[in-house]
Write an enzyme that holds these catalytic residues in place. Structure first.
Site, PDB file in Angstrom:
ATOM      1  N   ARG A 230       0.815  -1.520  -0.331  1.00 12.11           N
ATOM      2  CA  ARG A 230       0.145   0.046   0.208  1.00 12.11           C
ATOM      3  C   ARG A 230       1.083   0.934  -0.058  1.00 12.11           C
ATOM      4  O   ARG A 230       0.194   2.141  -0.845  1.00 12.11           O
ATOM      5  CB  ARG A 230      -1.418   0.216   0.909  1.00 12.11           C
ATOM      6  CG  ARG A 230      -2.198  -1.282   1.125  1.00 12.11           C
ATOM      7  CD  ARG A 230      -2.789  -1.348   0.202  1.00 12.11           C
ATOM      8  NE  ARG A 230      -3.918  -2.334   0.196  1.00 12.11           N
ATOM      9  CZ  ARG A 230      -4.829  -2.768  -0.595  1.00 12.11           C
ATOM     10  NH1 ARG A 230      -5.128  -1.430  -2.293  1.00 12.11           N
ATOM     11  NH2 ARG A 230      -5.898  -3.093  -0.839  1.00 12.11           N
ATOM     12  N   GLU A 333      -8.746   7.184  -7.777  1.00 12.88           N
ATOM     13  CA  GLU A 333      -7.746   6.673  -7.405  1.00 12.88           C
ATOM     14  C   GLU A 333      -6.924   8.071  -7.201  1.00 12.88           C
ATOM     15  O   GLU A 333      -6.699   8.467  -8.150  1.00 12.88           O
ATOM     16  CB  GLU A 333      -7.458   5.817  -8.075  1.00 12.88           C
ATOM     17  CG  GLU A 333      -6.177   4.950  -7.413  1.00 12.88           C
ATOM     18  CD  GLU A 333      -5.671   3.299  -8.139  1.00 12.88           C
ATOM     19  OE1 GLU A 333      -6.329   3.309  -8.204  1.00 12.88           O
ATOM     20  OE2 GLU A 333      -5.022   3.831  -8.617  1.00 12.88           O
TER      21      GLU A 333
HETATM   22  C1  3EB Z   1      -6.901  -1.583  -4.716  1.00 13.21           C
HETATM   23  O1  3EB Z   1      -6.736  -1.423  -3.800  1.00 13.21           O
HETATM   24  C2  3EB Z   1      -6.559  -0.468  -6.736  1.00 13.21           C
HETATM   25  O2  3EB Z   1      -2.128  -3.356  -9.668  1.00 13.21           O
HETATM   26  O3  3EB Z   1      -0.168  -2.189  -9.153  1.00 13.21           O
HETATM   27  C3  3EB Z   1      -3.745  -0.220  -6.771  1.00 13.21           C
HETATM   28  C4  3EB Z   1      -2.677   0.376  -6.203  1.00 13.21           C
HETATM   29  C5  3EB Z   1      -4.923  -0.506  -7.716  1.00 13.21           C
HETATM   30  C6  3EB Z   1      -1.638  -0.238  -7.444  1.00 13.21           C
HETATM   31  C7  3EB Z   1      -1.786  -2.456  -8.852  1.00 13.21           C
HETATM   32  C8  3EB Z   1      -3.887  -1.195  -7.949  1.00 13.21           C
HETATM   33  C9  3EB Z   1      -2.189  -1.319  -8.321  1.00 13.21           C
HETATM   34  O4  3EB Z   1      -6.517  -2.617  -5.539  1.00 13.21           O
HETATM   35  C10 3EB Z   1      -6.077  -1.118  -7.128  1.00 13.21           C
END
Ligand code: 3EB
Length: 340
Positions: A230, A333
């Site tokens: 994250r 996002e």
């Molecule tokens: C999520 O939280 C939303 O596959 O690299 C956010 C950040 C998301 C990175 C990635 C995907 C990615 O799942 C999607």
């Protein structure tokens, strides 16, 4: 430093020595000519947005095909403290001061048999580069691809991307996944762009207590869980946190489908939670953060900018881009950087 002079075995072993922290990176949005951005000292990456082609072959110049929204079409300029060297290595372009590196690869999907194999190939190239480099630790990766939600079920292009990434990505021993963003382009170009920030020592991955770790998502979201943390706390003295693309997901479930205001509020709650989980004390504001906002619907830009300005102040460094989130029901996002 010669890239090839380092022993990869030594680089792969986890570093447990106490080492002095690195100077932090600066990132800023500025409406300046590309040539003057590239000429400033310590500039390691200059990223443009939208359809205009890059007008220089300087390896530090990157172009993301997402259209800027709401009238502000700046360059994103990354600066480090050291002296920059840059070059090419096959389809890779890199720039480095020996402590931080940017590296980018852009592939034609048609040359590599589709999105999964293109992604696997891109990540295999990046992984090989990393192992030869004085900066073998991934901090942050950005991924931009066409039509991310196209395809049903496990055939969805984002899910294929996740499988390709997992097949090509390698990490140093004992390292966690880097922070990441994966966003879809509206105007198809047939190309996959991946670029990354790496450093000569590992960062510390940070997970969000409000969200399930993405690499543990259950099977229903696809055959291969996404390979990202994250956030990543950079190994620097400035307490910098690289924040992954963050959306209205709580646990592993999308919240408030179709409701922009509620998704935005949930996303901001996730950002606060993540910044706290990293141990940062400062609020997210113009003195401590830089945010990039991806919107599925261009028409939402004015409202979103107004709301974020109210919340974070008029000086908040903010870039709004027209891009698709990797779950079709999500409208917004946000990613960025937080300096404590
Ligand atoms: C999520 O939280 C939303 O596959 O690299 C956010 C950040 C998301 C990175 C990635 C995907 C990615 O799942 C999607």
């Amino acid at each position: 430093m010669e890239l090839s002079s380092l022993n990869p075995d030594r680089l792969e072993s986890p570093s447990t020595r106490a080492v002095p922290a690195l100077p932090g990176l600066d990132v800023a949005y500025a409406e300046v000519p590309v040539a003057s951005a590239l000429a400033a000292p310590g500039v390691i990456a200059v990223i443009g947005f939208g359809d205009s082609p890059a007008t220089t072959d300087d390896p530090r110049r990157l172009q993301v095909g997402l259209e800027p929204l709401d009238g502000f079409a700046p360059l994103e300029i990354w600066r480090v403290q050291g002296v920059i060297e840059s070059g090419r290595d096959g389809p890779l372009r890199w720039a480095s001061d020996g402590t931080y590196s940017f590296v980018a690869v852009e592939l034609d999907e048609a040359d590599h048999g589709g999105v999964a194999d293109s992604t696997r190939h891109a990540y295999a190239l990046l992984s090989a580069w990393r192992r030869r480099s004085p900066t073998p630790h991934w901090l942050r990766m950005w991924n931009y691809l066409d039509a991310i939600n196209q395809g049903e079920g496990d055939a969805e292009r984002y899910r294929q991307f996740c499988s390709g990434r997992a097949a090509g990505l390698t990490l140093p021993a004992a390292a966690g996944y880097p922070a990441a963003t994966a966003i879809g382009l509206h105007r198809p170009r047939g190309r996959l762009l991946v670029y990354a920030l790496a450093s000569n020592r590992p960062g510390r991955p940070v997970e969000n207590p409000r969200q399930l770790n993405a690499w543990r998502y259950p099977r229903r979201y696809g055959p291969t869980a996404p390979s990202f943390a994250r956030a990543m706390r950079a190994p620097d003295e400035r307490a910098q946190l690289y924040i992954s693309g963050t959306a209205a997901i709580v646990g592993h479930a999308s919240r408030h489908p179709g409701d922009l205001d509620s998704q935005l509020a949930e996303t901001l709650a996730n950002l606060d939670s993540l910044i706290r989980a990293a141990g940062h004390r400062a609020a997210l504001d113009a003195h401590h953060g830089v945010l990039k906002v991806y919107l599925r619907r261009a028409a939402d830009a004015v409202q979103v900018r107004q709301l974020l300005r109210q919340r974070f102040g008029a000086d908040m460094p903010l870039l709004l881009l027209h891009g698709d989130v990797c779950r079709a029901e999500l409208l917004v996002e946000i990613d960025g950087l937080h300096n404590d």
